[in-house]
Design a protein around this motif. Structure first.
Motif, PDB file in Angstrom:
ATOM      1  N   GLY A 106      -8.432  -4.729   8.139  1.00 30.62           N
ATOM      2  CA  GLY A 106      -7.101  -4.481   8.677  1.00 30.62           C
ATOM      3  C   GLY A 106      -5.994  -5.118   7.867  1.00 30.62           C
ATOM      4  N   ALA A 107      -6.175  -6.401   7.507  1.00 33.89           N
ATOM      5  CA  ALA A 107      -5.124  -7.103   6.770  1.00 33.89           C
ATOM      6  C   ALA A 107      -4.935  -6.521   5.379  1.00 33.89           C
ATOM      7  CB  ALA A 107      -5.462  -8.590   6.683  1.00 33.89           C
ATOM      8  N   PHE A 108      -6.015  -6.032   4.748  1.00 34.88           N
ATOM      9  CA  PHE A 108      -5.869  -5.445   3.416  1.00 34.88           C
ATOM     10  C   PHE A 108      -4.937  -4.250   3.463  1.00 34.88           C
ATOM     11  CE2 PHE A 108      -6.928  -2.576  -0.038  1.00 34.88           C
ATOM     12  CZ  PHE A 108      -6.982  -3.420  -1.124  1.00 34.88           C
ATOM     13  N   PHE A 109      -5.126  -3.385   4.451  1.00 37.80           N
ATOM     14  CA  PHE A 109      -4.260  -2.206   4.541  1.00 37.80           C
ATOM     15  C   PHE A 109      -2.844  -2.583   4.957  1.00 37.80           C
ATOM     16  CE2 PHE A 109      -8.394  -0.004   4.847  1.00 37.80           C
ATOM     17  CZ  PHE A 109      -8.206   0.904   3.827  1.00 37.80           C
ATOM     18  N   GLY A 110      -2.718  -3.566   5.845  1.00 33.08           N
ATOM     19  CA  GLY A 110      -1.391  -3.978   6.278  1.00 33.08           C
ATOM     20  C   GLY A 110      -0.596  -4.630   5.161  1.00 33.08           C
ATOM     21  N   ILE A 111      -1.190  -5.630   4.507  1.00 27.05           N
ATOM     22  CA  ILE A 111      -0.509  -6.337   3.424  1.00 27.05           C
ATOM     23  C   ILE A 111      -0.418  -5.457   2.181  1.00 27.05           C
ATOM     24  CG2 ILE A 111      -0.635  -8.342   1.884  1.00 27.05           C
ATOM     25  CD1 ILE A 111      -2.073  -9.822   4.184  1.00 27.05           C
ATOM     26  N   GLY A 112      -1.488  -4.702   1.917  1.00 24.74           N
ATOM     27  CA  GLY A 112      -1.488  -3.835   0.741  1.00 24.74           C
ATOM     28  C   GLY A 112      -0.390  -2.789   0.770  1.00 24.74           C
ATOM     29  N   SER A 113      -0.092  -2.257   1.962  1.00 24.08           N
ATOM     30  CA  SER A 113       0.963  -1.247   2.058  1.00 24.08           C
ATOM     31  C   SER A 113       2.326  -1.864   1.757  1.00 24.08           C
ATOM     32  CB  SER A 113       0.966  -0.605   3.445  1.00 24.08           C
ATOM     33  OG  SER A 113       1.221  -1.566   4.447  1.00 24.08           O
ATOM     34  N   VAL A 114       2.538  -3.114   2.169  1.00 22.93           N
ATOM     35  CA  VAL A 114       3.798  -3.801   1.865  1.00 22.93           C
ATOM     36  C   VAL A 114       3.923  -4.033   0.361  1.00 22.93           C
ATOM     37  CG1 VAL A 114       5.131  -5.913   2.221  1.00 22.93           C
ATOM     38  CG2 VAL A 114       3.865  -4.908   4.131  1.00 22.93           C
ATOM     39  N   VAL A 115       2.831  -4.470  -0.250  1.00 23.15           N
ATOM     40  CA  VAL A 115       2.832  -4.701  -1.699  1.00 23.15           C
ATOM     41  C   VAL A 115       3.092  -3.398  -2.447  1.00 23.15           C
ATOM     42  CG1 VAL A 115       1.386  -5.350  -3.670  1.00 23.15           C
ATOM     43  CG2 VAL A 115       1.339  -6.720  -1.586  1.00 23.15           C
ATOM     44  N   ALA A 116       2.417  -2.328  -2.025  1.00 22.20           N
ATOM     45  CA  ALA A 116       2.596  -1.036  -2.686  1.00 22.20           C
ATOM     46  C   ALA A 116       4.056  -0.601  -2.645  1.00 22.20           C
ATOM     47  CB  ALA A 116       1.709   0.014  -2.021  1.00 22.20           C
ATOM     48  N   ALA A 117       4.693  -0.780  -1.494  1.00 23.33           N
ATOM     49  CA  ALA A 117       6.100  -0.385  -1.348  1.00 23.33           C
ATOM     50  C   ALA A 117       7.011  -1.243  -2.218  1.00 23.33           C
ATOM     51  CB  ALA A 117       6.513  -0.479   0.117  1.00 23.33           C
ATOM     52  N   ASP A 118       6.664  -2.526  -2.382  1.00 21.37           N
ATOM     53  CA  ASP A 118       7.506  -3.426  -3.176  1.00 21.37           C
ATOM     54  C   ASP A 118       7.389  -3.169  -4.678  1.00 21.37           C
ATOM     55  OD1 ASP A 118       8.460  -4.661  -0.945  1.00 21.37           O
ATOM     56  OD2 ASP A 118       7.151  -6.431  -1.082  1.00 21.37           O
ATOM     57  N   LEU A 119       6.368  -2.430  -5.080  1.00 23.17           N
ATOM     58  CA  LEU A 119       6.138  -2.216  -6.504  1.00 23.17           C
ATOM     59  C   LEU A 119       6.984  -1.096  -7.097  1.00 23.17           C
ATOM     60  CD1 LEU A 119       2.222  -2.534  -6.619  1.00 23.17           C
ATOM     61  CD2 LEU A 119       3.889  -4.167  -7.530  1.00 23.17           C
ATOM     62  N   VAL A 120       7.629  -0.302  -6.238  1.00 22.53           N
ATOM     63  CA  VAL A 120       8.334   0.884  -6.726  1.00 22.53           C
ATOM     64  C   VAL A 120       9.768   0.902  -6.221  1.00 22.53           C
ATOM     65  CG1 VAL A 120       6.217   2.236  -6.880  1.00 22.53           C
ATOM     66  CG2 VAL A 120       7.525   2.256  -4.754  1.00 22.53           C
ATOM     67  N   ALA A 121      10.527   1.862  -6.725  1.00 22.07           N
ATOM     68  CA  ALA A 121      11.914   2.035  -6.299  1.00 22.07           C
ATOM     69  C   ALA A 121      11.964   2.473  -4.838  1.00 22.07           C
ATOM     70  CB  ALA A 121      12.601   3.080  -7.177  1.00 22.07           C
ATOM     71  N   PRO A 122      13.099   2.226  -4.155  1.00 24.55           N
ATOM     72  CA  PRO A 122      13.206   2.562  -2.729  1.00 24.55           C
ATOM     73  C   PRO A 122      12.864   4.007  -2.400  1.00 24.55           C
ATOM     74  CG  PRO A 122      15.046   1.188  -3.388  1.00 24.55           C
ATOM     75  CD  PRO A 122      14.302   1.526  -4.651  1.00 24.55           C
ATOM     76  N   ASP A 123      13.199   4.935  -3.290  1.00 25.99           N
ATOM     77  CA  ASP A 123      12.953   6.347  -2.990  1.00 25.99           C
ATOM     78  C   ASP A 123      11.505   6.774  -3.254  1.00 25.99           C
ATOM     79  OD1 ASP A 123      13.200   6.025  -5.720  1.00 25.99           O
ATOM     80  OD2 ASP A 123      14.095   7.995  -6.031  1.00 25.99           O
ATOM     81  N   LYS A 124      10.654   5.822  -3.683  1.00 28.87           N
ATOM     82  CA  LYS A 124       9.255   6.147  -3.951  1.00 28.87           C
ATOM     83  C   LYS A 124       8.281   5.333  -3.095  1.00 28.87           C
ATOM     84  CE  LYS A 124       9.993   7.583  -8.755  1.00 28.87           C
ATOM     85  NZ  LYS A 124       9.611   7.357 -10.170  1.00 28.87           N
ATOM     86  N   LYS A 125       8.809   4.599  -2.119  1.00 30.50           N
ATOM     87  CA  LYS A 125       7.956   3.710  -1.326  1.00 30.50           C
ATOM     88  C   LYS A 125       6.875   4.462  -0.549  1.00 30.50           C
ATOM     89  CE  LYS A 125      11.309  -0.055  -0.749  1.00 30.50           C
ATOM     90  NZ  LYS A 125      10.532  -1.065  -1.491  1.00 30.50           N
ATOM     91  N   ALA A 126       7.253   5.544   0.103  1.00 32.09           N
ATOM     92  CA  ALA A 126       6.275   6.295   0.891  1.00 32.09           C
ATOM     93  C   ALA A 126       5.172   6.853   0.002  1.00 32.09           C
ATOM     94  CB  ALA A 126       6.963   7.433   1.650  1.00 32.09           C
ATOM     95  N   GLY A 127       5.561   7.343  -1.189  1.00 37.10           N
ATOM     96  CA  GLY A 127       4.571   7.867  -2.117  1.00 37.10           C
ATOM     97  C   GLY A 127       3.612   6.789  -2.593  1.00 37.10           C
ATOM     98  N   ALA A 128       4.135   5.572  -2.800  1.00 37.38           N
ATOM     99  CA  ALA A 128       3.291   4.464  -3.248  1.00 37.38           C
ATOM    100  C   ALA A 128       2.283   4.078  -2.170  1.00 37.38           C
ATOM    101  CB  ALA A 128       4.158   3.268  -3.616  1.00 37.38           C
ATOM    102  N   ILE A 129       2.751   4.009  -0.927  1.00 38.28           N
ATOM    103  CA  ILE A 129       1.843   3.683   0.177  1.00 38.28           C
ATOM    104  C   ILE A 129       0.784   4.763   0.322  1.00 38.28           C
ATOM    105  CG2 ILE A 129       1.707   3.365   2.680  1.00 38.28           C
ATOM    106  CD1 ILE A 129       4.538   2.165   2.537  1.00 38.28           C
ATOM    107  N   ALA A 130       1.215   6.011   0.233  1.00 40.39           N
ATOM    108  CA  ALA A 130       0.271   7.123   0.351  1.00 40.39           C
ATOM    109  C   ALA A 130      -0.781   7.076  -0.754  1.00 40.39           C
ATOM    110  CB  ALA A 130       1.020   8.452   0.304  1.00 40.39           C
ATOM    111  N   MET A 131      -0.360   6.681  -1.970  1.00 38.00           N
ATOM    112  CA  MET A 131      -1.310   6.610  -3.078  1.00 38.00           C
ATOM    113  C   MET A 131      -2.382   5.563  -2.806  1.00 38.00           C
ATOM    114  SD  MET A 131      -0.645   6.049  -7.168  1.00 38.00           S
ATOM    115  CE  MET A 131       0.054   7.689  -7.335  1.00 38.00           C
ATOM    116  N   MET A 132      -1.983   4.421  -2.244  1.00 38.87           N
ATOM    117  CA  MET A 132      -2.973   3.405  -1.929  1.00 38.87           C
ATOM    118  C   MET A 132      -3.958   3.927  -0.887  1.00 38.87           C
ATOM    119  SD  MET A 132      -2.649  -0.373  -0.198  1.00 38.87           S
ATOM    120  CE  MET A 132      -2.695   0.324   1.444  1.00 38.87           C
TER     121      MET A 132
END
Length: 404
Positions: A106-132
């Motif tokens: 559970g924590a991997f997906f929760g924390i990982g989604s936050v990290v994924a969103a922080d790695l990209v520009a604001p307009d690409k956050k959803a795509g980054a989370i989806a990729m993970m």
């Protein structure tokens, strides 16, 4: 998209594989340890309970260290748990290994989604989370069937050793590719806990437990059900799990698309149809073609409930979604544990390998009743339809709907 997302996706792939692959290997594990199929089902129950308790606990602990370090720690737990399962000398030891691995889920997906969103520009956050989360989806189409095939051909221990190796690759990728992001702000636990005073949050989580539990009641015992009732060979379980995984992918996409348009109606349709299909599975399980079609439908309808259920919880949690999100991941797995346990009870009672399908149908129908009740309470409290309330949430604040 940065390469760090690939490392996160590999970790998600490994976690998704270890969660679901046990279902196709229950007969082999049970035979090796000399336990019954219902007893072997505790490997599903134990994992699910570990996610349920581990998701909020590890999420809170994760606020004390950097996100990168926490992700590495979680992958370390995942590797250790799968190695313990692979080399377990006794059933109890394997059960412990499953629980250890589940603490990372559970924590991997929760924390990982936050990290994924922080790695990209604001307009690409959803795509980054989806990729993970693509790693989790692909696990059910590729990892689980291949893991089942390997387990049936070379032994189930080889499957868990290979999953541990996937964890090592994921850990190395995170260490090498994920930047050392700053430690998150301290969580105000009292504020997060206050969200659970909202009856709508509790109802949404109860729908999650019962709705997704309906899927697991049938799928946990899919291997013995298909070999004994439908007459499939042991090797056929592999491609049957592929059908289930393909149904999952399609159902998740459809559920996510329509949940944004009409969340509660989407829940009514998917939960109602799931209850009907699970009930029919007690009949179709005795015919190979009908059983294969039904398995795909269960995957599609079951995972069509995931986006609206996840979104419902986050919407109702208002300003404190972090812990609620983690607990809802646990709620999915509480449903898994409850269904696996109940399914084992009806099999042990001598009602046959198709009896868990009735358990699933009842659970899904109960979730539908709660959905109707939740919408009625919301209309009474606000004076407007629930979908109007959901639609009023700004688009930028609506979470990406994905499964744990």
């Amino acid at each position: 998209m940065p390469l760090a997302l690939l490392a996160l996706a590999i970790g998600a792939f490994g976690i998704g594989t270890t969660e679901f692959v046990i279902m196709g290997l229950l007969p082999e594990v049970a035979g090796d340890f000399g336990v019954s199929i219902p007893t072997a089902g505790f490997l599903v129950t134990g994992y699910a309970l570990g996610v349920m308790f581990g998701a909020p606990l590890m999420t809170v602990l994760g606020t004390k260290i950097s996100r990168k370090r926490m992700l590495m720690l979680l992958m370390g737990l995942f590797i250790a748990g799968n190695l313990l399962s692979a080399f377990a000398p006794a059933f109890a030891v394997m059960l412990i290994g499953r629980v250890v691995a589940s603490l990372a889920h559970g924590a991997f997906f929760g924390i990982g989604s936050v990290v994924a969103a922080d790695l990209v520009a604001p307009d690409k956050k959803a795509g980054a989370i989806a990729m993970m989360f693509t790693g989790l989806t692909v696990a059910n189409v590729v990892g689980v069937p291949l893991g089942t095939l390997v387990g049936q051909s070379l032994g189930w221990r080889v499957t868990f050793a290979l999953v541990a190796a996937l964890g090592v690759i994921g850990l190395a990728g995170i260490a090498k590719l994920v930047p050392d992001l700053p430690k998150p702000e301290g969580v105000r636990l009292r504020h997060e806990l206050a969200a659970f005073k909202n009856v709508q949050v509790l109802l949404a989580m109860a729908m999650t437990v019962l709705g997704f539990g309906g899927v697991f009641a049938a799928i946990t015992y899919i291997a013995p059900m298909m070999t004994h009732a439908a007459g499939f060979a042991d090797g056929s379980v592999t491609w049957l799990l592929v059908l289930f995984g393909l149904g999952m992918v399609g159902g998740n996409l459809v559920g996510g698309k329509f949940a944004d348009r009409a969340l509660m109606p989407m829940l009514y349709v998917s939960l109602g149809a799931l209850a009907v299909v699970l009930a029919l599975f007690t009949l179709t399980a005795h015919n190979k073609i009908a059983a294969a079609v039904t398995i795909a439908l269960i995957g599609a309808l079951g995972f069509a409930t995931v986006p609206p259920l996840q979104k419902r919880v986050l919407d109702q949690a208002h300003g404190a979604p972090t812990l609620a999100s983690a607990v809802n991941i646990g709620a999915f797995n509480l449903g898994n544990a409850l269904a696996a346990w109940l399914g084992g009870l009806v099999i042990a009672a001598g009602l046959g390998y198709t009896a868990p399908n009735w358990v699933g149908a009842v659970l899904a129908a109960a979730a539908l009743v709660l959905a109707v009740l939740s919408a009625a309470l919301e209309r009474r409290g606000s004076g407007v339809p629930s979908d109007v309330v959901a639609a009023s949430v700004p688009a930028g604040q609506q979470p990406t709907a994905v499964h744990h």
